[in-house]
Motif scaffolding. Sequence first.
Motif, PDB file in Angstrom:
ATOM      1  N   GLY A  90       0.819  -1.222   0.000  1.00 20.54           N
ATOM      2  CA  GLY A  90       0.000   0.000   0.000  1.00 20.54           C
ATOM      3  C   GLY A  90       0.845   1.262   0.000  1.00 20.54           C
ATOM      4  O   GLY A  90       0.382   2.322   0.441  1.00 20.54           O
ATOM      5  N   LEU A  91       2.083   1.189  -0.514  1.00 21.76           N
ATOM      6  CA  LEU A  91       2.986   2.345  -0.423  1.00 21.76           C
ATOM      7  C   LEU A  91       2.519   3.499  -1.309  1.00 21.76           C
ATOM      8  O   LEU A  91       2.612   4.662  -0.910  1.00 21.76           O
ATOM      9  N   LEU A  92       2.009   3.187  -2.486  1.00 20.20           N
ATOM     10  CA  LEU A  92       1.592   4.273  -3.379  1.00 20.20           C
ATOM     11  C   LEU A  92       0.313   4.933  -2.867  1.00 20.20           C
ATOM     12  O   LEU A  92       0.159   6.154  -2.931  1.00 20.20           O
ATOM     13  N   GLU A  93      -0.572   4.106  -2.302  1.00 16.45           N
ATOM     14  CA  GLU A  93      -1.811   4.656  -1.728  1.00 16.45           C
ATOM     15  C   GLU A  93      -1.462   5.525  -0.517  1.00 16.45           C
ATOM     16  O   GLU A  93      -2.028   6.604  -0.315  1.00 16.45           O
ATOM     17  N   ALA A  94      -0.504   5.043   0.293  1.00 18.35           N
ATOM     18  CA  ALA A  94      -0.091   5.816   1.472  1.00 18.35           C
ATOM     19  C   ALA A  94       0.533   7.137   1.019  1.00 18.35           C
ATOM     20  O   ALA A  94       0.364   8.171   1.666  1.00 18.35           O
ATOM     21  N   ARG A  95       1.251   7.099  -0.112  1.00 20.37           N
ATOM     22  CA  ARG A  95       1.855   8.337  -0.635  1.00 20.37           C
ATOM     23  C   ARG A  95       0.757   9.328  -1.019  1.00 20.37           C
ATOM     24  O   ARG A  95       0.807  10.497  -0.645  1.00 20.37           O
ATOM     25  N   GLU A  96      -0.255   8.817  -1.741  1.00 24.38           N
ATOM     26  CA  GLU A  96      -1.368   9.692  -2.138  1.00 24.38           C
ATOM     27  C   GLU A  96      -2.009  10.330  -0.913  1.00 24.38           C
ATOM     28  O   GLU A  96      -2.239  11.533  -0.867  1.00 24.38           O
ATOM     29  N   ALA A  97      -2.279   9.465   0.092  1.00 25.78           N
ATOM     30  CA  ALA A  97      -2.939   9.953   1.308  1.00 25.78           C
ATOM     31  C   ALA A  97      -2.042  10.972   2.011  1.00 25.78           C
ATOM     32  O   ALA A  97      -2.516  12.007   2.504  1.00 25.78           O
ATOM     33  N   GLY A  98      -0.746  10.687   2.060  1.00 30.75           N
ATOM     34  CA  GLY A  98       0.209  11.591   2.730  1.00 30.75           C
ATOM     35  C   GLY A  98       0.269  12.933   2.026  1.00 30.75           C
ATOM     36  O   GLY A  98       0.257  13.988   2.673  1.00 30.75           O
TER      37      GLY A  98
END
Length: 472
Positions: free
Chosen positions: A402-410
């Motif tokens: 989920g690193l890319l999703e976490a990046r978006e959220a961040g």
Amino acid sequence: MQLYNTLSRQVEEFVPYNPPHVKMYTCGPTVYHYAHIGNLRSYIMEDVLEKFLRYEGYDVKRVMNITDVGHLSSDADTGEDKMLKGAKRENKTVMEIAKFYTEAFFNDCRRLNIKYPDVVEPATNCIPKFIDMIKTLVEKQFAYQAGANIYFDTSKVKDYYCLTGHNEDELLVGVRDDVEEDTNKRNKSDFVLWFTKSKFENQELKWSSPWGVGYPGWHIECSCIACKHLGEYLDLHCGGVDNIFPHHTNEIAQSESAFGHPWCKYWFHVQHLKEKGGKMSKSKGNILTVSTLEENGYNPLVYRLFCLQSHYRKPLEFSYEVLDNVKSAYDRLVARIVNLKPEGEPDTEQVRRYHELFGEAVGNDLNTSSGLTILYDMLKDDLSDATKLAITADFETVLSLGLLEAREAGLKAASEDSDDEFAKYVESKIAERLEAKKARDYARADAIRAELADKGVVLKDSREGTTWEKAK
Ligand code: AMP
Ligand code: ZN
């Protein structure tokens, strides 16, 4: 890819029957309770295996059964029916329990980024298929009727213990939770294909068969469901190590006897997740679930990382202390990815080079922790942020952390924070302008309006006060 094959007891080059196609079968959950995080360790590692095969260019078809009938509390056909036990515990029907816990299982899988298999088939959907295979086994004299049940005669197969290489007594001790002896069996290791003489008074689920009304044993479902969707030749069969004996051993005996040829090439087994007290087990009751982790403030993907840090063939002990360390590592990893500021195009040569490095590392018997090391090293390497992000996206097709999703959220949170800051600044300037106007310092008031206009803020004065918006 190099993969340990339980059948040959060695690491082998993975070569499917018909490349690039891979026919993959996974034993699904017995849906009488929530899956515990031990069960989910197996499903996480199987998910990574499936995704890695796709990463390497294979076209995988993955089939999973749902065990909603026939699994008794001892894997060796004795004890209580697990589904009935669940239904009794919750005062519901077996089918209600099955539906509820099947949904709960796939909910957990979703939260752990485990891909939904291409085919999911509950055992109760396929009873005619089971009856057909049992009929064949009876006709070929691999099965016999005794005490009104149908048993598989393990003495008829050449190498019944091919998957384990262990001796009979040693294995049978392991699966026998109770001392109940079934005197109908010709050999100790024979197993039930069809129960006609039910020992459960309120057996809800029963079907007609050539041998009378009854229900299937546990093992037949996986042979038949695999055959229904994948044919008579299987490339890869997965499960936790407790499935090796008797479940997978019996699947091989049935399938190869019914088909008359070798069946599955590679057997992949995940070692157990343990707690301090020993193996985690659904029947022990007080189990750790994905929801428990969430209630305690952990992102389920932290648990996924916890699993990926270890090799699937090593037992893994769960503790919150270790999980806390993994959580810090996960948060640091996400922060690194959020801080990437990609500009321009990724360097395709580097993306290709890292794709290969990751493939070599993980392709060494699914060495996920080596794959993670490559991810960490790559982020420290002298590459552009755009390249780092592209490589992360490539690895994520396998790791699914989920690193890319976490990046978006961040990034979204950071931009909301800076929006908040900006709004506070504008409001303070509007208040300052109001004070200036009150003091008849119109030059100052106009200067503030101009300062805000430079920042793209348009002020609107009305009798109710001053509002603002960003210029379009
Ligand atoms: P079950 O729902 O009991 O049929 O088990 C579902 C899957 O979880 C099977 O593949 C089991 O082998 C696996 N499994 C059971 N207990 C554990 C454990 N403690 N750690 C890892 N896998 C497990
Ligand atoms: Zn199975």
